[in-house]
Design a protein around this motif. Structure first.
Motif, PDB file in Angstrom:
ATOM      1  N   VAL A  46       0.806  -1.085  -0.215  1.00  0.00           N
ATOM      2  CA  VAL A  46      -0.045  -0.049   0.130  1.00  0.00           C
ATOM      3  C   VAL A  46       0.984   1.156   0.179  1.00  0.00           C
ATOM      4  O   VAL A  46       1.844   1.036   0.160  1.00  0.00           O
ATOM      5  N   ALA A  47       0.323   2.328  -0.436  1.00  0.00           N
ATOM      6  CA  ALA A  47       0.974   3.719  -0.464  1.00  0.00           C
ATOM      7  C   ALA A  47       0.830   4.613   0.571  1.00  0.00           C
ATOM      8  O   ALA A  47      -0.259   4.904   0.993  1.00  0.00           O
ATOM      9  N   THR A  48       1.984   5.534   0.919  1.00  0.00           N
ATOM     10  CA  THR A  48       1.905   6.280   1.851  1.00  0.00           C
ATOM     11  C   THR A  48       1.449   7.621   1.398  1.00  0.00           C
ATOM     12  O   THR A  48       1.359   7.962   0.103  1.00  0.00           O
ATOM     13  N   ALA A  49       1.088   8.620   1.885  1.00  0.00           N
ATOM     14  CA  ALA A  49       0.544  10.038   1.236  1.00  0.00           C
ATOM     15  C   ALA A  49       1.941  10.536   0.548  1.00  0.00           C
ATOM     16  O   ALA A  49       1.430  11.201  -0.427  1.00  0.00           O
ATOM     17  N   ASP A  50       3.009  10.270   0.672  1.00  0.00           N
ATOM     18  CA  ASP A  50       4.235  10.699  -0.128  1.00  0.00           C
ATOM     19  C   ASP A  50       4.479   9.542  -0.902  1.00  0.00           C
ATOM     20  O   ASP A  50       5.684  10.008  -1.660  1.00  0.00           O
ATOM     21  N   THR A  52       5.410   6.411  -1.083  1.00  0.00           N
ATOM     22  CA  THR A  52       6.226   5.152  -0.650  1.00  0.00           C
ATOM     23  C   THR A  52       5.432   4.128  -0.450  1.00  0.00           C
ATOM     24  O   THR A  52       4.550   3.976   0.265  1.00  0.00           O
ATOM     25  N   LEU A  53       5.866   2.690  -0.893  1.00  0.00           N
ATOM     26  CA  LEU A  53       5.212   1.587  -0.787  1.00  0.00           C
ATOM     27  C   LEU A  53       5.664   0.737   0.449  1.00  0.00           C
ATOM     28  O   LEU A  53       6.967   0.672   0.780  1.00  0.00           O
ATOM     29  N   VAL A  54       4.795   0.390   1.323  1.00  0.00           N
ATOM     30  CA  VAL A  54       4.983   0.019   2.508  1.00  0.00           C
ATOM     31  C   VAL A  54       4.190  -1.381   2.699  1.00  0.00           C
ATOM     32  O   VAL A  54       2.981  -1.368   1.912  1.00  0.00           O
ATOM     33  N   ALA A  55       4.486  -2.212   3.497  1.00  0.00           N
ATOM     34  CA  ALA A  55       3.983  -3.682   3.426  1.00  0.00           C
ATOM     35  C   ALA A  55       2.802  -3.376   4.742  1.00  0.00           C
ATOM     36  O   ALA A  55       3.277  -3.244   6.038  1.00  0.00           O
ATOM     37  N   ARG A  56       1.434  -3.660   4.313  1.00  0.00           N
ATOM     38  CA  ARG A  56       0.366  -3.824   5.097  1.00  0.00           C
ATOM     39  C   ARG A  56      -0.657  -4.776   4.444  1.00  0.00           C
ATOM     40  O   ARG A  56      -0.854  -4.551   3.280  1.00  0.00           O
ATOM     41  N   HIS A  57      -1.596  -5.251   5.428  1.00  0.00           N
ATOM     42  CA  HIS A  57      -2.536  -6.215   4.775  1.00  0.00           C
ATOM     43  C   HIS A  57      -3.500  -5.254   3.993  1.00  0.00           C
ATOM     44  O   HIS A  57      -4.169  -5.755   3.196  1.00  0.00           O
ATOM     45  N   GLU A  58      -3.959  -4.362   4.555  1.00  0.00           N
ATOM     46  CA  GLU A  58      -5.151  -3.500   3.920  1.00  0.00           C
ATOM     47  C   GLU A  58      -4.574  -1.992   4.187  1.00  0.00           C
ATOM     48  O   GLU A  58      -3.463  -1.606   4.848  1.00  0.00           O
ATOM     49  N   PRO A  59      -5.060  -0.849   3.362  1.00  0.00           N
ATOM     50  CA  PRO A  59      -4.675   0.430   3.632  1.00  0.00           C
ATOM     51  C   PRO A  59      -5.202   0.834   5.223  1.00  0.00           C
ATOM     52  O   PRO A  59      -4.362   1.702   5.716  1.00  0.00           O
ATOM     53  N   GLU A  60      -6.083   0.198   5.812  1.00  0.00           N
ATOM     54  CA  GLU A  60      -6.706   0.458   6.978  1.00  0.00           C
ATOM     55  C   GLU A  60      -5.943  -0.224   8.011  1.00  0.00           C
ATOM     56  O   GLU A  60      -5.555  -1.350   7.963  1.00  0.00           O
ATOM     57  N   ILE A  61      -5.180   0.631   8.933  1.00  0.00           N
ATOM     58  CA  ILE A  61      -3.875  -0.219   9.799  1.00  0.00           C
ATOM     59  C   ILE A  61      -4.339  -0.116  11.116  1.00  0.00           C
ATOM     60  O   ILE A  61      -3.705  -0.446  12.220  1.00  0.00           O
ATOM     61  N   GLY A  62      -5.724   0.284  11.729  1.00  0.00           N
ATOM     62  CA  GLY A  62      -6.218   0.098  12.898  1.00  0.00           C
ATOM     63  C   GLY A  62      -5.932  -1.328  13.657  1.00  0.00           C
ATOM     64  O   GLY A  62      -5.771  -1.279  14.857  1.00  0.00           O
ATOM     65  N   ASP A  63      -5.789  -2.308  12.811  1.00  0.00           N
ATOM     66  CA  ASP A  63      -5.919  -3.605  13.378  1.00  0.00           C
ATOM     67  C   ASP A  63      -4.406  -4.040  13.206  1.00  0.00           C
ATOM     68  O   ASP A  63      -4.097  -5.259  14.005  1.00  0.00           O
ATOM     69  N   THR A  64      -3.665  -3.583  12.719  1.00  0.00           N
ATOM     70  CA  THR A  64      -2.177  -4.045  12.508  1.00  0.00           C
ATOM     71  C   THR A  64      -1.197  -3.384  13.180  1.00  0.00           C
ATOM     72  O   THR A  64      -0.003  -3.291  12.870  1.00  0.00           O
ATOM     73  N   THR A  65      -1.463  -2.044  13.671  1.00  0.00           N
ATOM     74  CA  THR A  65      -0.607  -1.054  14.314  1.00  0.00           C
ATOM     75  C   THR A  65      -1.094  -0.570  15.369  1.00  0.00           C
ATOM     76  O   THR A  65      -2.198  -0.555  15.846  1.00  0.00           O
ATOM     77  N   ASP A  66      -0.184   0.322  16.377  1.00  0.00           N
ATOM     78  CA  ASP A  66      -0.641   0.798  17.624  1.00  0.00           C
ATOM     79  C   ASP A  66      -1.217   2.287  17.263  1.00  0.00           C
ATOM     80  O   ASP A  66      -1.440   3.076  18.249  1.00  0.00           O
ATOM     81  N   VAL A  67      -1.589   2.419  16.069  1.00  0.00           N
ATOM     82  CA  VAL A  67      -2.173   3.799  15.956  1.00  0.00           C
ATOM     83  C   VAL A  67      -3.253   4.263  16.509  1.00  0.00           C
ATOM     84  O   VAL A  67      -3.415   5.521  17.031  1.00  0.00           O
ATOM     85  N   ALA A  68      -4.135   3.373  17.058  1.00  0.00           N
ATOM     86  CA  ALA A  68      -5.408   3.868  18.002  1.00  0.00           C
ATOM     87  C   ALA A  68      -4.854   4.114  19.292  1.00  0.00           C
ATOM     88  O   ALA A  68      -5.640   4.830  19.946  1.00  0.00           O
ATOM     89  N   GLU A  69      -3.583   3.830  19.504  1.00  0.00           N
ATOM     90  CA  GLU A  69      -3.251   4.226  21.104  1.00  0.00           C
ATOM     91  C   GLU A  69      -2.406   5.751  20.818  1.00  0.00           C
ATOM     92  O   GLU A  69      -1.674   5.996  21.984  1.00  0.00           O
ATOM     93  N   ARG A  70      -2.278   6.285  19.955  1.00  0.00           N
ATOM     94  CA  ARG A  70      -1.437   7.496  19.444  1.00  0.00           C
ATOM     95  C   ARG A  70      -2.248   8.542  19.437  1.00  0.00           C
ATOM     96  O   ARG A  70      -2.828   8.878  18.382  1.00  0.00           O
ATOM     97  N   PRO A  71      -2.273   9.512  20.571  1.00  0.00           N
ATOM     98  CA  PRO A  71      -3.432  10.281  20.401  1.00  0.00           C
ATOM     99  C   PRO A  71      -2.871  11.529  19.547  1.00  0.00           C
ATOM    100  O   PRO A  71      -3.813  12.381  18.762  1.00  0.00           O
TER     101      PRO A  71
END
Length: 331
Positions: A46-50, A52-71
């Motif tokens: 999947v692609a970042t805003a700038d 770059t290609l990164v490895a994630r299962h889906e564009p949505e990353i709430g289930d695969t990163t700690d982003v929900a814990e990052r205020p």
């Protein structure tokens, strides 16, 4: 005759790395998949805003990163429609690469793989280039070529955002000597979208058309449909139930004609996804233990190898490797 052990014909594709043993799409998972005998590192891109290609299962990353814990990223929470399905969460394309690199990977199915969840927070989100570099290092260390198997994930959706996946993928392949008939490392390119595969033709690499079990895939499963696939791909990656379905009692049935028909069309067949836990195995191959204990996975691999597949996508590369060794010794 025993196949070449350096690059055997039966390919083991480490699905998101050794994702049965480490959080998926992390360098630790990819390295372990190679050490466990995997021939390829399978990468969802999947692609970042700038861009770059990164490895994630889906564009949505709430289930695969700690982003929900990052205020600091709370304002990025959004709802998006991807290929007709609505998702709510945080999306890679709303973050720059620098921001993505501050996140840490988490286990996507912690209830199934609690040992993986113990590694939550240990690993960064890797870029395509970092995974290519790792494949090169593992090739040198292990004394055998370890390839990459990138998938363009929801490419039409990314195109709608102005973040085409194919140009940066092609550029990365070219920059790393991974194009043409003799790339530095083995490469397969995969997608569920035929147009994305057509846009990757200039890489001169084998392309894999992924297919699921939903009704709209049926036209591709006929001899005529497979002949059409051969116009833009060199392989198919079907859901494994399309190769050997299950009976009403959830045991393996007889193989369909898919492998034979695909081979007749000149296509290689790499079904997905093999998992060793009881909950994913046919009923007659479960161990009788807990749902997440390992069952009789070797028998499932043997059935598919005997059906003529050319490789397998697996969360448990070591198990696939051992099953392949047993099967090939018996030939």
């Amino acid at each position: 005759m025993r196949r070449n052990k350096q690059e055997p014909e039966l390919k083991i594709v480490s699905h998101r790395g050794a994702s049965g043993h480490r959080p998926e799409h992390t360098l630790a998972s990819y390295e372990l998949g190679a050490r466990f005998g995997g021939d390829f590192m399978e990468i969802d891109l999947v692609a970042t805003a700038d861009g770059t290609l990164v490895a994630r299962h889906e564009p949505e990353i709430g289930d695969t990163t700690d982003v929900a814990e990052r205020p600091e990223f709370a304002d990025r929470h959004a709802t998006r429609t991807i290929d007709g399905r609505e998702y709510t969460g945080w999306f890679v394309h709303d973050f720059t690469l620098d921001e993505i690199k501050t996140l840490r990977a988490t286990e996507r199915i912690p209830d199934v793989r609690p040992d993986n969840a113990s590694h939550d927070g240990d690993y960064e989100i890797p870029t395509l280039q970092e995974i290519v570099d790792l494949a090169g290092r593992m090739t040198k260390e292990l004394g055998r070529r370890v390839g990459i198997y990138p998938e363009t994930k929801h490419p039409a959706y990314h195109t709608g955002l102005g973040l085409d996946l194919e140009p940066p993928l092609l550029a990365a392949l070219l920059d790393n000597g991974l194009t043409g008939p003799e790339p530095e490392l083995p490469v397969f390119l995969q997608s569920f979208e035929s147009e994305s595969l057509r846009r990757l033709v200039d890489a001169g690499l084998p392309r894999v058309f992924l297919m699921g079990t939903e009704e709209h895939w049926k036209p591709y499963l006929t001899p005529e449909g497979l002949a059409g696939v051969a116009e833009f791909a060199e392989a198919v990656g079907p859901a494994k139930d399309l190769v050997i379905p299950r009976d009403e009692d959830d045991t393996l049935s007889e193989p369909t004609s898919l492998v034979e028909d695909a081979h007749a069309a000149g296509l290689v067949v790499h079904p997905w996804t093999f998992r060793s836990e009881n909950r994913f195995l046919p009923a007659d191959l479960r161990s009788g233990g807990a749902p997440d204990d390992f069952g009789g996975f070797a028998a499932e691999y043997e059935a598919f190898f005997a059906a003529g597949v050319d490789g397998v996508f697996t969360d448990h590369s070591r198990h696939a490797f051992l099953a392949r060794e047993i099967y090939l010794e018996g030939e």
